[in-house]
Design a protein around this motif. Sequence first.
Motif, PDB file in Angstrom:
ATOM      1  N   THR A 192      -0.507   9.153  11.259  1.00 36.63           N
ATOM      2  CA  THR A 192      -1.749   9.606  10.620  1.00 36.63           C
ATOM      3  C   THR A 192      -1.813   9.129   9.176  1.00 36.63           C
ATOM      4  N   GLU A 193      -0.716   9.303   8.443  1.00 26.79           N
ATOM      5  CA  GLU A 193      -0.716   8.883   7.048  1.00 26.79           C
ATOM      6  C   GLU A 193      -0.890   7.371   6.920  1.00 26.79           C
ATOM      7  N   ALA A 194      -0.193   6.615   7.744  1.00 24.38           N
ATOM      8  CA  ALA A 194      -0.308   5.156   7.685  1.00 24.38           C
ATOM      9  C   ALA A 194      -1.739   4.717   8.008  1.00 24.38           C
ATOM     10  N   MET A 195      -2.352   5.337   9.023  1.00 24.97           N
ATOM     11  CA  MET A 195      -3.730   4.996   9.380  1.00 24.97           C
ATOM     12  C   MET A 195      -4.678   5.276   8.211  1.00 24.97           C
ATOM     13  N   MET A 196      -4.531   6.410   7.572  1.00 26.82           N
ATOM     14  CA  MET A 196      -5.411   6.758   6.454  1.00 26.82           C
ATOM     15  C   MET A 196      -5.231   5.784   5.292  1.00 26.82           C
ATOM     16  N   VAL A 197      -3.996   5.402   5.007  1.00 29.92           N
ATOM     17  CA  VAL A 197      -3.736   4.453   3.910  1.00 29.92           C
ATOM     18  C   VAL A 197      -4.376   3.100   4.211  1.00 29.92           C
ATOM     19  N   VAL A 198      -4.211   2.610   5.428  1.00 29.24           N
ATOM     20  CA  VAL A 198      -4.774   1.310   5.794  1.00 29.24           C
ATOM     21  C   VAL A 198      -6.297   1.369   5.815  1.00 29.24           C
ATOM     22  N   MET A 199      -6.850   2.444   6.350  1.00 31.35           N
ATOM     23  CA  MET A 199      -8.309   2.553   6.388  1.00 31.35           C
ATOM     24  C   MET A 199      -8.896   2.609   4.975  1.00 31.35           C
ATOM     25  N   GLY A 205      -4.452  -1.574  14.651  1.00 28.80           N
ATOM     26  CA  GLY A 205      -3.442  -1.174  15.621  1.00 28.80           C
ATOM     27  C   GLY A 205      -2.232  -0.612  14.903  1.00 28.80           C
ATOM     28  N   ILE A 206      -1.503   0.232  15.587  1.00 24.97           N
ATOM     29  CA  ILE A 206      -0.312   0.827  14.973  1.00 24.97           C
ATOM     30  C   ILE A 206       0.737   1.084  16.048  1.00 24.97           C
ATOM     31  N   THR A 207       1.976   0.902  15.677  1.00 17.96           N
ATOM     32  CA  THR A 207       3.118   1.230  16.528  1.00 17.96           C
ATOM     33  C   THR A 207       4.098   2.037  15.688  1.00 17.96           C
ATOM     34  N   ILE A 208       4.510   3.179  16.212  1.00 15.94           N
ATOM     35  CA  ILE A 208       5.489   4.035  15.532  1.00 15.94           C
ATOM     36  C   ILE A 208       6.725   4.142  16.421  1.00 15.94           C
ATOM     37  N   ASP A 209       7.890   4.008  15.820  1.00 16.01           N
ATOM     38  CA  ASP A 209       9.168   4.177  16.514  1.00 16.01           C
ATOM     39  C   ASP A 209       9.207   5.579  17.114  1.00 16.01           C
ATOM     40  N   LYS A 210       9.597   5.680  18.375  1.00 19.66           N
ATOM     41  CA  LYS A 210       9.553   6.987  19.050  1.00 19.66           C
ATOM     42  C   LYS A 210      10.439   8.035  18.371  1.00 19.66           C
ATOM     43  N   LYS A 211      11.444   7.609  17.606  1.00 17.39           N
ATOM     44  CA  LYS A 211      12.276   8.569  16.866  1.00 17.39           C
ATOM     45  C   LYS A 211      11.463   9.303  15.807  1.00 17.39           C
ATOM     46  N   PHE A 212      10.300   8.749  15.450  1.00 15.42           N
ATOM     47  CA  PHE A 212       9.496   9.319  14.372  1.00 15.42           C
ATOM     48  C   PHE A 212       8.159   9.877  14.872  1.00 15.42           C
ATOM     49  N   TRP A 213       7.970   9.935  16.184  1.00 12.06           N
ATOM     50  CA  TRP A 213       6.731  10.493  16.732  1.00 12.06           C
ATOM     51  C   TRP A 213       6.622  11.962  16.341  1.00 12.06           C
ATOM     52  N   GLY A 214       5.420  12.402  16.083  1.00 10.98           N
ATOM     53  CA  GLY A 214       5.157  13.818  15.806  1.00 10.98           C
ATOM     54  C   GLY A 214       5.461  14.251  14.386  1.00 10.98           C
ATOM     55  N   ARG A 215       5.719  13.318  13.479  1.00 10.72           N
ATOM     56  CA  ARG A 215       6.048  13.685  12.098  1.00 10.72           C
ATOM     57  C   ARG A 215       4.924  13.370  11.108  1.00 10.72           C
ATOM     58  N   GLY A 216       3.784  12.892  11.611  1.00  4.88           N
ATOM     59  CA  GLY A 216       2.646  12.611  10.738  1.00  4.88           C
ATOM     60  C   GLY A 216       2.648  11.242  10.093  1.00  4.88           C
ATOM     61  N   TYR A 217       3.645  10.413  10.404  1.00  8.94           N
ATOM     62  CA  TYR A 217       3.693   9.076   9.797  1.00  8.94           C
ATOM     63  C   TYR A 217       2.532   8.201  10.267  1.00  8.94           C
ATOM     64  N   LEU A 230       0.857  -1.176   0.000  1.00  3.98           N
ATOM     65  CA  LEU A 230       0.000   0.000   0.000  1.00  3.98           C
ATOM     66  C   LEU A 230       0.897   1.232   0.000  1.00  3.98           C
ATOM     67  N   LYS A 231       0.486   2.267  -0.728  1.00  3.00           N
ATOM     68  CA  LYS A 231       1.319   3.468  -0.830  1.00  3.00           C
ATOM     69  C   LYS A 231       0.573   4.704  -0.368  1.00  3.00           C
ATOM     70  N   GLY A 232       1.304   5.541   0.357  1.00  2.96           N
ATOM     71  CA  GLY A 232       0.839   6.862   0.723  1.00  2.96           C
ATOM     72  C   GLY A 232       1.718   7.876   0.023  1.00  2.96           C
ATOM     73  N   ASP A 233       1.621   9.132   0.423  1.00  3.27           N
ATOM     74  CA  ASP A 233       2.469  10.171  -0.172  1.00  3.27           C
ATOM     75  C   ASP A 233       3.932   9.994   0.214  1.00  3.27           C
ATOM     76  N   ARG A 234       4.175   9.638   1.498  1.00  2.00           N
ATOM     77  CA  ARG A 234       5.545   9.499   1.992  1.00  2.00           C
ATOM     78  C   ARG A 234       5.860   8.094   2.478  1.00  2.00           C
ATOM     79  N   LEU A 235       4.882   7.209   2.428  1.00  2.00           N
ATOM     80  CA  LEU A 235       5.044   5.898   3.050  1.00  2.00           C
ATOM     81  C   LEU A 235       4.702   4.756   2.107  1.00  2.00           C
ATOM     82  N   ILE A 236       5.318   3.638   2.375  1.00  2.00           N
ATOM     83  CA  ILE A 236       4.939   2.368   1.767  1.00  2.00           C
ATOM     84  C   ILE A 236       4.660   1.401   2.903  1.00  2.00           C
ATOM     85  N   LEU A 237       3.510   0.759   2.854  1.00  2.00           N
ATOM     86  CA  LEU A 237       3.158  -0.267   3.828  1.00  2.00           C
ATOM     87  C   LEU A 237       3.256  -1.595   3.101  1.00  2.00           C
TER      88      LEU A 237
END
Length: 177
Positions: free
Chosen positions: A102-109, A88-100, A2-9
């Motif tokens: 939100t984007e991942a959730m929208m792509v999966v939904m 469910g989602i888990t984000i590495d704390k190094k990447f918290w607050g960067r919108g990843y 699955l692809k988002g603007d900045r992400l690939i799942l």
Amino acid sequence: MLKGDRLILREVEKKDLHTYLRYWSDEDICKFDGGLKEIPKINDLYNFFDAIFRGKKKYLSIDNEKGVIVGYVTYISKEYNDKEYVLGITIDKKFWGRGYGTEAMMVVMEYLFNELDAENISLEVLLENERAGMCYRNCGFSAEKVKDEKVMIDGKYKDVLVMKINRDEFSKTVDKI
């Protein structure tokens, strides 16, 4: 995939396991992720890879625009209704607050509603996890109920908020973005 603007799942690969193990060993990440009672051993993860990561519950690694794993997302249909999913989602704390997240959730939904014909998606979040709660509200989820003292973390029971979104609510959220 699955692809988002900045992400690939993408499906989890065995090479991802060391990253996952690092997440599951990190106190800050685990306290918001329900807290594992026991951290699995890497050999067990390798030995049972197919059973764990290719089973009914789907795991997708989240890669950012640089190809770095920033987290993972899980989803599973409810046993009694294949039109309802738990996310469910888990984000590495190094990447918290960067919108990843939100984007991942929208792509999966989008995938669950449009490709798998989901009618409803739910999730659970620790009530005290305000960052995640805001992410989910931005994605269109609304609070359904509080489960009092559902999860024990650091020897204390914590309340969990159940949130839900349906297909119509998701469409309205997508239109706003």
